[in-house]
Design a protein around this motif. Structure first.
Motif, PDB file in Angstrom:
ATOM      1  N   TYR A 269       0.838  -1.200   0.000  1.00  0.00           N
ATOM      2  CA  TYR A 269       0.000   0.000   0.000  1.00  0.00           C
ATOM      3  C   TYR A 269       0.873   1.250   0.000  1.00  0.00           C
ATOM      4  O   TYR A 269       0.589   2.222  -0.720  1.00  0.00           O
TER       5      TYR A 269
ATOM      6  N   GLU B 218      -5.164  -7.762  -3.659  1.00  0.00           N
ATOM      7  CA  GLU B 218      -5.791  -7.198  -2.459  1.00  0.00           C
ATOM      8  C   GLU B 218      -5.373  -5.732  -2.273  1.00  0.00           C
ATOM      9  O   GLU B 218      -6.196  -4.887  -1.909  1.00  0.00           O
ATOM     10  N   SER B 219      -4.114  -5.426  -2.536  1.00  0.00           N
ATOM     11  CA  SER B 219      -3.649  -4.048  -2.406  1.00  0.00           C
ATOM     12  C   SER B 219      -4.274  -3.149  -3.470  1.00  0.00           C
ATOM     13  O   SER B 219      -4.646  -1.999  -3.190  1.00  0.00           O
TER      14      SER B 219
ATOM     15  N   THR C 124     -12.578   0.774   8.112  1.00  0.00           N
ATOM     16  CA  THR C 124     -13.371   0.132   7.068  1.00  0.00           C
ATOM     17  C   THR C 124     -13.856   1.190   6.087  1.00  0.00           C
ATOM     18  O   THR C 124     -14.499   2.168   6.478  1.00  0.00           O
TER      19      THR C 124
ATOM     20  N   GLU D 153     -16.567   6.074   4.532  1.00  0.00           N
ATOM     21  CA  GLU D 153     -15.873   5.447   5.658  1.00  0.00           C
ATOM     22  C   GLU D 153     -16.904   5.069   6.710  1.00  0.00           C
ATOM     23  O   GLU D 153     -17.798   5.848   7.017  1.00  0.00           O
TER      24      GLU D 153
ATOM     25  N   GLN E 138     -10.479   3.070  -2.142  1.00  0.00           N
ATOM     26  CA  GLN E 138     -10.106   4.368  -1.576  1.00  0.00           C
ATOM     27  C   GLN E 138     -10.198   5.478  -2.629  1.00  0.00           C
ATOM     28  O   GLN E 138     -10.656   6.588  -2.339  1.00  0.00           O
TER      29      GLN E 138
ATOM     30  N   ALA F  61     -13.219  -2.622   1.961  1.00  0.00           N
ATOM     31  CA  ALA F  61     -11.791  -2.826   2.202  1.00  0.00           C
ATOM     32  C   ALA F  61     -11.426  -2.248   3.560  1.00  0.00           C
ATOM     33  O   ALA F  61     -12.162  -1.425   4.115  1.00  0.00           O
ATOM     34  N   LYS F  62     -10.284  -2.681   4.083  1.00  0.00           N
ATOM     35  CA  LYS F  62      -9.765  -2.123   5.339  1.00  0.00           C
ATOM     36  C   LYS F  62      -8.428  -1.455   5.062  1.00  0.00           C
ATOM     37  O   LYS F  62      -7.554  -2.032   4.411  1.00  0.00           O
ATOM     38  N   THR F  63      -8.266  -0.241   5.566  1.00  0.00           N
ATOM     39  CA  THR F  63      -7.013   0.476   5.418  1.00  0.00           C
ATOM     40  C   THR F  63      -5.988  -0.086   6.391  1.00  0.00           C
ATOM     41  O   THR F  63      -6.345  -0.815   7.319  1.00  0.00           O
TER      42      THR F  63
ATOM     43  N   HIS G 237      -7.148  -3.684  -4.830  1.00  0.00           N
ATOM     44  CA  HIS G 237      -8.549  -3.547  -4.435  1.00  0.00           C
ATOM     45  C   HIS G 237      -8.711  -2.450  -3.389  1.00  0.00           C
ATOM     46  O   HIS G 237      -9.609  -1.606  -3.489  1.00  0.00           O
ATOM     47  N   LEU G 238      -7.842  -2.444  -2.377  1.00  0.00           N
ATOM     48  CA  LEU G 238      -7.891  -1.402  -1.343  1.00  0.00           C
ATOM     49  C   LEU G 238      -7.734  -0.021  -1.973  1.00  0.00           C
ATOM     50  O   LEU G 238      -8.498   0.903  -1.674  1.00  0.00           O
TER      51      LEU G 238
END
Length: 303
Positions: A4, A179-180, A276, A243, A187, A269-271, A182-183
């Motif tokens: 990230y 996954e990264s 969340t 958020e 965002q 997603a979770k930062t 996707h986050l």
């Protein structure tokens, strides 16, 4: 965390499973023009544009980037499979000189993102073109693309000798997982096919009118609905990021306020700090950045 940070502070690189459709034949530009929201007839060789492909009701079948090469058009999208769009276009093929084929497995799709990307791409001898242009070396295509926020998309033959991802990693870029990506896309509020972009949606709900919709190109499949909405002023909902401040929500959950549906969550997603975040749709009156909304069992802040 490292991935990230690379995507947001230095340079991250990821191979993405994108869908790629090749459209060949002398009538290719006219044909694709008639079935999407963009003005394909105006595309010059080694240029590109975004486009929505609609059904007869004006709902979105697909969203992608149309790349114009001298010999063909490529439709690049985040759809899990190109078959839905191919089947939809194929049913309208009559006597046109057009051939449609799935070439997703022929091309490797590499997405590069982060503030140091231009430096590392330059060291890897990858030329990044200006917006809407294509850098075409004959064996490698490079464009600017919003796949997880704005980044650089490189298409190269799977069977080719050059693997740009490895060159970038050797130069200091960080290899990133899906996954990264996707986050980051949640965002950056970047909608993807099959998650946000489905046949339940109208193209104007994604607020990409200036990038993907021509209101002067004339008739195309679904155009009446697009024109009617443009005349009315706006749709009833917009894609939005938010958020979660309190409560729990899952993908597909409706968001309600005073027992009335005001939205739906489509991606979560979770930062790195455990917050969340979500991407979804909110009614226009609630889709205002910075606004806190007290919902039924939830509290959220619009991004």
């Amino acid at each position: 965390m490292e991935e990230y940070q690379a995507l947001t502070e230095s340079c991250g690189v990821a191979e993405l499973p994108l869908s790629i459709i090749r459209v060949a034949g002398n009538d290719r530009a006219k044909f694709v023009h008639n079935f999407c929201t963009a003005d394909i007839k105006k595309l010059e060789t080694d240029s590109c544009c975004e486009a929505f492909f609609l059904n007869t009701k004006g709902k979105t079948i697909c969203h992608g980037i149309v790349i114009c090469r001298e010999i063909d058009l490529l439709i690049v999208s985040t759809a899990k499979s190109p078959e839905v769009l191919i089947e939809n276009l194929d049913r309208y093929l009559l006597s046109e000189d057009v051939q449609l084929s799935d070439v997703s497995k022929i091309w490797r799709s590499v997405f590069v993102c982060g503030p140091q990307s231009s430096v590392l791409l330059g060291e890897a001898e990858v030329r990044v073109p200006t917006e809407s242009k294509v850098s075409n070396t004959g064996f490698q295509l490079t464009i600017q693309a919003e796949l997880a926020g704005l980044g650089v998309l490189i298409l190269e033959p799977v069977e080719g000798d050059v693997q740009v991802a490895q060159k970038l990693i050797d130069g200091g870029a960080v290899e990133c997982s899906s996954e990264s990506i996707h986050l980051l896309r949640v965002q950056k509020q970047t909608p993807w096919c099959d998650s946000e972009i489905t046949d339940k949606c109208l193209p104007q709900e994604f607020r990409r009118d200036s990038k993907a919709i021509s209101f002067t190109k004339g008739c195309y499949l679904g155009q009446e609905t697009v024109a009617r909405l443009d005349a009315l002023g706006h749709v009833n909902r917009y894609v939005a990021g938010f958020e979660l401040l309190d409560g729990e929500v899952a993908v597909g959950d409706e968001i309600r306020k005073d027992e009335k549906k005001i939205g739906v969550a489509t991606s979560m997603a979770k930062t790195p700090d455990g917050t969340t975040i979500a991407l979804g749709f909110l009614k226009v009156e609630f889709a205002k950045p910075g606004e806190e909304i007290e919902c039924d069992g939830l509290k959220l802040q619009v991004s």
